[in-house]
Design a protein around this motif. Structure first.
Motif, PDB file in Angstrom:
ATOM      1  N   SER A  73     -11.111  35.448  -7.860  1.00 23.64           N
ATOM      2  CA  SER A  73     -11.739  34.528  -8.806  1.00 23.64           C
ATOM      3  C   SER A  73     -10.761  34.238  -9.951  1.00 23.64           C
ATOM      4  O   SER A  73     -10.848  34.814 -11.032  1.00 23.64           O
ATOM      5  N   TYR A  74      -9.824  33.319  -9.681  1.00 24.72           N
ATOM      6  CA  TYR A  74      -8.739  33.069 -10.632  1.00 24.72           C
ATOM      7  C   TYR A  74      -9.209  32.350 -11.891  1.00 24.72           C
ATOM      8  O   TYR A  74      -8.699  32.607 -12.974  1.00 24.72           O
ATOM      9  N   GLU A  75     -10.191  31.483 -11.757  1.00 24.29           N
ATOM     10  CA  GLU A  75     -10.712  30.784 -12.931  1.00 24.29           C
ATOM     11  C   GLU A  75     -11.402  31.773 -13.881  1.00 24.29           C
ATOM     12  O   GLU A  75     -11.222  31.712 -15.096  1.00 24.29           O
ATOM     13  N   GLN A  76     -12.162  32.694 -13.310  1.00 23.03           N
ATOM     14  CA  GLN A  76     -12.831  33.709 -14.126  1.00 23.03           C
ATOM     15  C   GLN A  76     -11.789  34.637 -14.764  1.00 23.03           C
ATOM     16  O   GLN A  76     -11.929  35.033 -15.914  1.00 23.03           O
ATOM     17  N   ARG A  77     -10.749  34.969 -14.003  1.00 21.68           N
ATOM     18  CA  ARG A  77      -9.650  35.790 -14.528  1.00 21.68           C
ATOM     19  C   ARG A  77      -9.057  35.143 -15.774  1.00 21.68           C
ATOM     20  O   ARG A  77      -8.886  35.798 -16.807  1.00 21.68           O
ATOM     21  N   ASP A  78      -8.762  33.849 -15.684  1.00 19.79           N
ATOM     22  CA  ASP A  78      -8.170  33.146 -16.821  1.00 19.79           C
ATOM     23  C   ASP A  78      -9.132  33.084 -18.000  1.00 19.79           C
ATOM     24  O   ASP A  78      -8.706  33.151 -19.162  1.00 19.79           O
ATOM     25  N   ASN A  79     -10.426  32.979 -17.719  1.00 19.36           N
ATOM     26  CA  ASN A  79     -11.439  32.986 -18.769  1.00 19.36           C
ATOM     27  C   ASN A  79     -11.428  34.326 -19.514  1.00 19.36           C
ATOM     28  O   ASN A  79     -11.460  34.362 -20.745  1.00 19.36           O
ATOM     29  N   TYR A  80     -11.381  35.421 -18.769  1.00 20.51           N
ATOM     30  CA  TYR A  80     -11.346  36.743 -19.402  1.00 20.51           C
ATOM     31  C   TYR A  80     -10.064  36.942 -20.215  1.00 20.51           C
ATOM     32  O   TYR A  80     -10.085  37.534 -21.295  1.00 20.51           O
ATOM     33  N   LEU A  81      -8.962  36.438 -19.689  1.00 23.02           N
ATOM     34  CA  LEU A  81      -7.696  36.568 -20.426  1.00 23.02           C
ATOM     35  C   LEU A  81      -7.737  35.771 -21.730  1.00 23.02           C
ATOM     36  O   LEU A  81      -7.219  36.222 -22.751  1.00 23.02           O
ATOM     37  N   ALA A  82      -8.361  34.598 -21.694  1.00 27.47           N
ATOM     38  CA  ALA A  82      -8.501  33.807 -22.916  1.00 27.47           C
ATOM     39  C   ALA A  82      -9.373  34.538 -23.935  1.00 27.47           C
ATOM     40  O   ALA A  82      -9.062  34.557 -25.136  1.00 27.47           O
ATOM     41  N   ARG A  83     -10.441  35.155 -23.454  1.00 22.95           N
ATOM     42  CA  ARG A  83     -11.292  35.944 -24.361  1.00 22.95           C
ATOM     43  C   ARG A  83     -10.535  37.137 -24.926  1.00 22.95           C
ATOM     44  O   ARG A  83     -10.678  37.477 -26.097  1.00 22.95           O
ATOM     45  N   ALA A  84      -9.736  37.785 -24.080  1.00 21.95           N
ATOM     46  CA  ALA A  84      -8.945  38.929 -24.535  1.00 21.95           C
ATOM     47  C   ALA A  84      -7.978  38.505 -25.623  1.00 21.95           C
ATOM     48  O   ALA A  84      -7.794  39.209 -26.619  1.00 21.95           O
ATOM     49  N   ASP A  85      -7.377  37.345 -25.451  1.00 23.20           N
ATOM     50  CA  ASP A  85      -6.411  36.850 -26.430  1.00 23.20           C
ATOM     51  C   ASP A  85      -7.073  36.574 -27.780  1.00 23.20           C
ATOM     52  O   ASP A  85      -6.456  36.757 -28.826  1.00 23.20           O
ATOM     53  N   LYS A  86      -8.344  36.172 -27.744  1.00 25.42           N
ATOM     54  CA  LYS A  86      -9.063  35.873 -28.989  1.00 25.42           C
ATOM     55  C   LYS A  86      -9.517  37.126 -29.727  1.00 25.42           C
ATOM     56  O   LYS A  86      -9.810  37.071 -30.911  1.00 25.42           O
TER      57      LYS A  86
END
Length: 166
Positions: A73-86
């Motif tokens: 689930s690459y889209e979800q992965r990128d979503n979590y990474l964006a949240r982590a960055d914030k």
């Protein structure tokens, strides 16, 4: 008696907050254990429980990104990474490196190269960024770019001498 009576709401509030933080910490630990066991779906669910009450939401999101990656689930992965960055202004390099690593593992070389180019501009001459950038360029057959990166990689000792010769 009055002091104890009036102080009760404060003590109850403190107790509730401590309980919530303990619960979030337990979810983090159990989620990491499930991730290590290869039970990625369970891990992802546990890691996202009580993330807003955790002392370390960055860890929750990074581990959830890894779990999502394992599930494809690459889209979800990128979503979590964006949240982590914030969650932390100081974690940009760590989040970016993990993002590039996950993109490389999933053969998303163009995205990995874009991430690594950004990291190289933001954190110039970082050895890990240099090494990953060389590997991404190699995967994309960008030999001219590798020629440009090799002197900096040599100076930073980003890769071994045998890797440099190769």
């Amino acid at each position: 008696l009055l002091r104890n009576l009036f102080g009760l709401p404060g003590r109850v509030g403190y107790w509730r907050q401590q309980r919530r933080e303990r619960k979030a910490r337990t979810h983090l630990i159990n989620g990491l254990l499930r991730l290590a066991e290869g039970r990625d779906s369970e891990a992802e669910k546990l890691l996202l429980k009580d993330v807003d009450r955790s002392e370390a939401p960055l860890l929750h999101y990074l581990a959830a990104a890894i779990a999502a990656q394992h599930q494809g689930s690459y889209e979800q992965r990128d979503n979590y990474l964006a949240r982590a960055d914030k969650t932390s202004s100081k974690a940009g390099l760590a989040v970016g490196l993990i993002q590039a690593q996950l993109q490389s593992e999933s053969q998303q070389w163009e995205q990995a190269l874009a991430t690594l180019n950004y990291l190289n501009e933001t954190f110039p001459n970082h050895p890990r960024v240099q090494a990953m950038l060389l590997r991404a360029c190699e995967a994309l057959d960008e030999w001219n770019r590798i020629d440009l990166l090799l002197p900096a990689a040599r100076r930073q000792q980003a890769v071994s001498n045998s890797e440099l010769r190769r």
